[in-house]
Design a protein around this motif. Structure first.
Motif, PDB file in Angstrom:
ATOM      1  N   VAL A  18       0.831  -1.213   0.000  1.00  0.00           N
ATOM      2  CA  VAL A  18       0.000   0.000   0.000  1.00  0.00           C
ATOM      3  C   VAL A  18       0.860   1.254   0.000  1.00  0.00           C
ATOM      4  O   VAL A  18       0.603   2.213  -0.740  1.00  0.00           O
ATOM      5  CB  VAL A  18      -0.950  -0.013   1.219  1.00  0.00           C
ATOM      6  N   MET A  19       1.897   1.251   0.811  1.00  0.00           N
ATOM      7  CA  MET A  19       2.726   2.446   0.960  1.00  0.00           C
ATOM      8  C   MET A  19       3.468   2.811  -0.325  1.00  0.00           C
ATOM      9  O   MET A  19       3.739   3.993  -0.576  1.00  0.00           O
ATOM     10  CB  MET A  19       3.740   2.243   2.086  1.00  0.00           C
ATOM     11  N   TYR A  20       3.799   1.808  -1.147  1.00  0.00           N
ATOM     12  CA  TYR A  20       4.643   2.065  -2.317  1.00  0.00           C
ATOM     13  C   TYR A  20       3.975   1.741  -3.642  1.00  0.00           C
ATOM     14  O   TYR A  20       4.633   1.706  -4.680  1.00  0.00           O
ATOM     15  CB  TYR A  20       5.953   1.267  -2.187  1.00  0.00           C
ATOM     16  N   ARG A  21       2.659   1.553  -3.641  1.00  0.00           N
ATOM     17  CA  ARG A  21       1.999   1.114  -4.873  1.00  0.00           C
ATOM     18  C   ARG A  21       2.022   2.178  -5.960  1.00  0.00           C
ATOM     19  O   ARG A  21       1.913   1.853  -7.143  1.00  0.00           O
ATOM     20  CB  ARG A  21       0.559   0.717  -4.577  1.00  0.00           C
ATOM     21  N   ASP A  22       2.152   3.438  -5.602  1.00  0.00           N
ATOM     22  CA  ASP A  22       2.197   4.507  -6.606  1.00  0.00           C
ATOM     23  C   ASP A  22       3.625   4.897  -6.967  1.00  0.00           C
ATOM     24  O   ASP A  22       3.849   5.916  -7.625  1.00  0.00           O
ATOM     25  CB  ASP A  22       1.437   5.742  -6.088  1.00  0.00           C
TER      26      ASP A  22
END
Length: 261
Positions: free
Chosen positions: A178-182
Motif C-alpha cells: 500500500v505504501m509504495y503502490r504509486d
C-alpha cells in the motif's frame, strides 16, 4: 506493456536460496535470464546452487553469492550491495529464508525460541525490504515476493512463534504494498502449505510443548500430497513478472486447497 512472465535482464536477490523453495526460485529465475544473488546462511549450499546456475545454458547465467545471517544488518547491507555492485541495480527481492519452531503453545515458548523465530522469519525480511527499497524503487519495475505460510493465514498450522512470525510477514507484505503502490513497486507473498523441503524434513518438535492433538490436527489439515518446491517457485516467479503487473498486496496460497478448508 507486454504481460508475459519474461524476466530477461532483471536482477534478483533470493534469500534462503541454498535449498528448498529458495533454490528452486533462484534456478527458475536464472533460467528466465535473471541475474541472481544466492543468499544463504550455509556457504556450501549457496555455492552448490551457484554452480547449478552456472551450468544453465552452458554457463551463460550470471550468479553471485552472499553468505551470512540475514537478521544481522551488516549481512543485509552486504547482500544488497552484492546485487547492486555486481549487477548495477536490483529489480526483484524474494524474502524466502525462514526457520520452523517446535510447535510450542504460547505458554511453552521459551524466550530463546521466540526471539530466534521472530528474528529470522520477520525481522530479517523487514531489514531486507528496508535496505532494498531505494534500489527497487530506482528500477521502476521493482517487485518483492515474501514467502509466508499457511501459518500466516490461520492459527493451527504451526506453533505460536512461527504462526506469529508469518502473520507478521503478511502484515509487512500488505503494508509495504500500500505504501509504495504509486511508486512503481509491487509487494506480494506466497503462502505454501506442506512442501517437501529441508524446513519440513529437518523440523524438530518438542512433544512436551504440544497441546492436545496439535500434530494430529496438523496432519489432518494437510491431508494429501506434499507440494514441490518447484511449484511454489513458479508462483513466486509469476508474481515477480509483468504477468502479475496489477497484482499487489496479495497473499497467494500455494497449498493444494488447504486454505479452502
Amino acid at each position: 506493456m507486454s504481460l508475459t512472465t519474461s524476466l530477461a535482464g532483471r536482477r534478483a536477490l533470493v534469500t534462503g536460496a541454498g535449498s528448498g523453495i529458495g533454490r528452486a526460485t533462484a534456478l527458475l529465475l536464472a533460467r528466465q535470464g535473471v541475474q541472481v544473488v544466492v543468499a544463504d546462511l550455509d556457504a556450501q549450499r549457496a555455492e552448490t546452487v551457484a554452480k547449478e546456475i552456472h551450468q544453465i545454458e552452458d554457463g551463460g547465467a550470471t550468479v553471485l553469492t552472499c553468505v551470512g545471517d540475514l537478521s544481522d544488518q551488516a549481512v543485509v547491507d552486504r547482500a544488497v550491495a552484492t546485487a547492486v555492485d555486481g549487477f548495477g541495480g536490483l529489480d526483484i527481492l524474494v524474502n524466502n529464508a525462514g526457520v520452523y519452531d517446535m510447535m510450542s503453545a504460547a505458554g511453552d515458548v521459551s524466550d530463546a525460541e521466540w526471539e530466534r523465530i521472530i528474528r529470522i522469519n520477520l525481522t530479517a525480511p523487514f531489514l531486507m525490504t528496508r535496505a532494498a527499497l531505494p534500489h527497487l524503487l530506482a528500477s521502476g519495475r521493482g517487485a518483492i515476493v515474501n514467502t509466508t505460510s499457511e501459518a500466516g493465514l490461520r492459527g493451527s498450522a504451526a506453533g505460536t512463534a512461527y504462526t506469529v512470525s508469518k502473520h507478521g510477514l503478511v502484515g509487512l507484505t500488505r503494508s509495504t504494498a500500500v505504501m509504495y503502490r504509486d511508486k512503481g513497486l509491487r509487494v506480494n507473498a506466497v503462502a505454501p502449505g506442506g512442501v517437501a523441503t529441508n524446513l519440513v524434513t529437518e523440523m524438530k518438535v518438542d512433544p512436551a510443548a504440544l497441546g492436545p492433538g496439535t500434530v494430529s490436527g496438523y496432519a489432518k489439515l494437510n491431508a494429501g500430497r506434499l507440494g514441490e518446491a518447484d511449484e511454489v517457485a513458479a508462483a513466486i516467479v509469476f508474481l515477480a513478472s509483468d504477468a502479475g503487473s496489477n497484482i499487489n498486496g496479495v497473499v497467494l496460497p500455494v497449498d493444494n486447497g488447504w486454505a479452502a478448508v
